[in-house]
Design a protein around this motif. Structure first.
Motif, PDB file in Angstrom:
ATOM      1  N   ALA A 136       0.819  -1.218   0.000  1.00 37.86           N
ATOM      2  CA  ALA A 136       0.000   0.000   0.000  1.00 37.86           C
ATOM      3  C   ALA A 136       0.846   1.259   0.000  1.00 37.86           C
ATOM      4  N   LEU A 137       2.064   1.158   0.497  1.00 35.96           N
ATOM      5  CA  LEU A 137       2.939   2.322   0.596  1.00 35.96           C
ATOM      6  C   LEU A 137       3.673   2.619  -0.711  1.00 35.96           C
ATOM      7  N   GLN A 138       3.927   1.599  -1.524  1.00 31.28           N
ATOM      8  CA  GLN A 138       4.697   1.773  -2.758  1.00 31.28           C
ATOM      9  C   GLN A 138       4.100   2.816  -3.717  1.00 31.28           C
ATOM     10  N   PRO A 139       2.804   2.778  -4.056  1.00 34.85           N
ATOM     11  CA  PRO A 139       2.279   3.783  -5.000  1.00 34.85           C
ATOM     12  C   PRO A 139       2.410   5.220  -4.483  1.00 34.85           C
ATOM     13  N   PHE A 140       2.220   5.414  -3.188  1.00 32.87           N
ATOM     14  CA  PHE A 140       2.367   6.758  -2.621  1.00 32.87           C
ATOM     15  C   PHE A 140       3.799   7.254  -2.774  1.00 32.87           C
ATOM     16  N   LEU A 141       4.768   6.404  -2.451  1.00 32.76           N
ATOM     17  CA  LEU A 141       6.164   6.824  -2.513  1.00 32.76           C
ATOM     18  C   LEU A 141       6.624   7.061  -3.945  1.00 32.76           C
ATOM     19  N   LEU A 144       5.765  10.569  -5.406  1.00 32.73           N
ATOM     20  CA  LEU A 144       6.429  11.749  -4.855  1.00 32.73           C
ATOM     21  C   LEU A 144       7.383  12.352  -5.875  1.00 32.73           C
ATOM     22  N   ARG A 145       7.456  13.657  -5.872  1.00 31.55           N
ATOM     23  CA  ARG A 145       8.412  14.377  -6.714  1.00 31.55           C
ATOM     24  C   ARG A 145       9.550  14.869  -5.826  1.00 31.55           C
ATOM     25  N   PRO A 146      10.718  15.168  -6.389  1.00 27.02           N
ATOM     26  CA  PRO A 146      11.826  15.681  -5.572  1.00 27.02           C
ATOM     27  C   PRO A 146      11.450  16.961  -4.816  1.00 27.02           C
ATOM     28  N   ILE A 158       4.920  13.321   5.046  1.00 27.56           N
ATOM     29  CA  ILE A 158       5.178  11.933   4.657  1.00 27.56           C
ATOM     30  C   ILE A 158       4.870  10.990   5.819  1.00 27.56           C
ATOM     31  N   LYS A 159       5.268  11.364   7.042  1.00 29.08           N
ATOM     32  CA  LYS A 159       4.964  10.536   8.206  1.00 29.08           C
ATOM     33  C   LYS A 159       3.462  10.398   8.416  1.00 29.08           C
ATOM     34  N   GLU A 160       2.728  11.490   8.253  1.00 23.80           N
ATOM     35  CA  GLU A 160       1.276  11.442   8.432  1.00 23.80           C
ATOM     36  C   GLU A 160       0.618  10.539   7.390  1.00 23.80           C
TER      37      GLU A 160
END
Length: 186
Positions: A136-141, A144-146, A158-160
């Motif tokens: 579940a975390l892979q698509p969110f990460l 992300l853009r630089p 990111i923590k939230e």
């Protein structure tokens, strides 16, 4: 009207047998001769310093007493924390994901974090469901853009988001917090 101004500070000497000479002087503004200087008594300066030192010592004793009253009188088991409130950490292996880049260059994010279990008994349940959480975390990460990683507020966001996804994938009230160990952008 007695208008006086003081200039300079007294400098004590620390040699035995030499009297303390104060360089503090007062100019008498009412006098016709302005060059006349009236020296300030060194005893007054010494009394002031003694008074300030005594007040500082009393303040230090009051602060130490308050600290002892707050922290020193607790039993050893409550100060160290009882076994029921001990936190359990689940270490997640480091991850490396591609970042979305507008210029087409390859950008990577290395992330290492730990999950804080809500209860000590829930850590085994978190470890069992960890692959579902990482999925579940892979698509969110990867989205992300630089630019999303710049600044201290970015780490908080990111923590939230990771905490929300932990609640969705692992179950509500399983994870108390996410502790980021490494967040490296390449």
């Amino acid at each position: 009207m007695d208008a006086r101004r003081t200039f300079g500070r007294g400098r004590p000497t620390f040699f035995k047998g030499v009297h303390e000479v104060s360089t503090t002087a007062v100019i008498d503004a009412d006098a016709e001769d302005v060059t006349r200087l009236v020296p300030v008594a060194p005893k007054a300066a010494r009394k002031r310093r003694t008074l300030i030192a005594a007040v500082a010592l009393l303040l230090l004793i009051a602060v130490a007493g308050a600290a002892y009253a707050l922290f020193g009188s607790r039993p050893a088991e409550t100060a160290a924390g009882s076994g029921a409130s001990a936190q359990t950490y689940v270490d997640v292996p480091p991850m490396i994901v591609n970042l979305r880049s507008s210029d087409g260059r390859a950008r990577f994010l290395k992330l290492h974090f730990m999950l804080v279990a809500a209860d000590a008994g829930k850590s085994e349940g978190i470890k069992a469901k960890l692959p579902a959480y990482l999925d579940a975390l892979q698509p969110f990460l990867r989205e992300l853009r630089p630019e999303d990683l710049s600044g201290s507020a970015a780490v908080f966001r990111i923590k939230e988001e990771m905490l929300v996804r932990a609640g969705d994938a692992l179950g509500k009230n399983m994870v108390r917090d996410v502790l980021i160990q490494d967040l490296i952008q390449q």
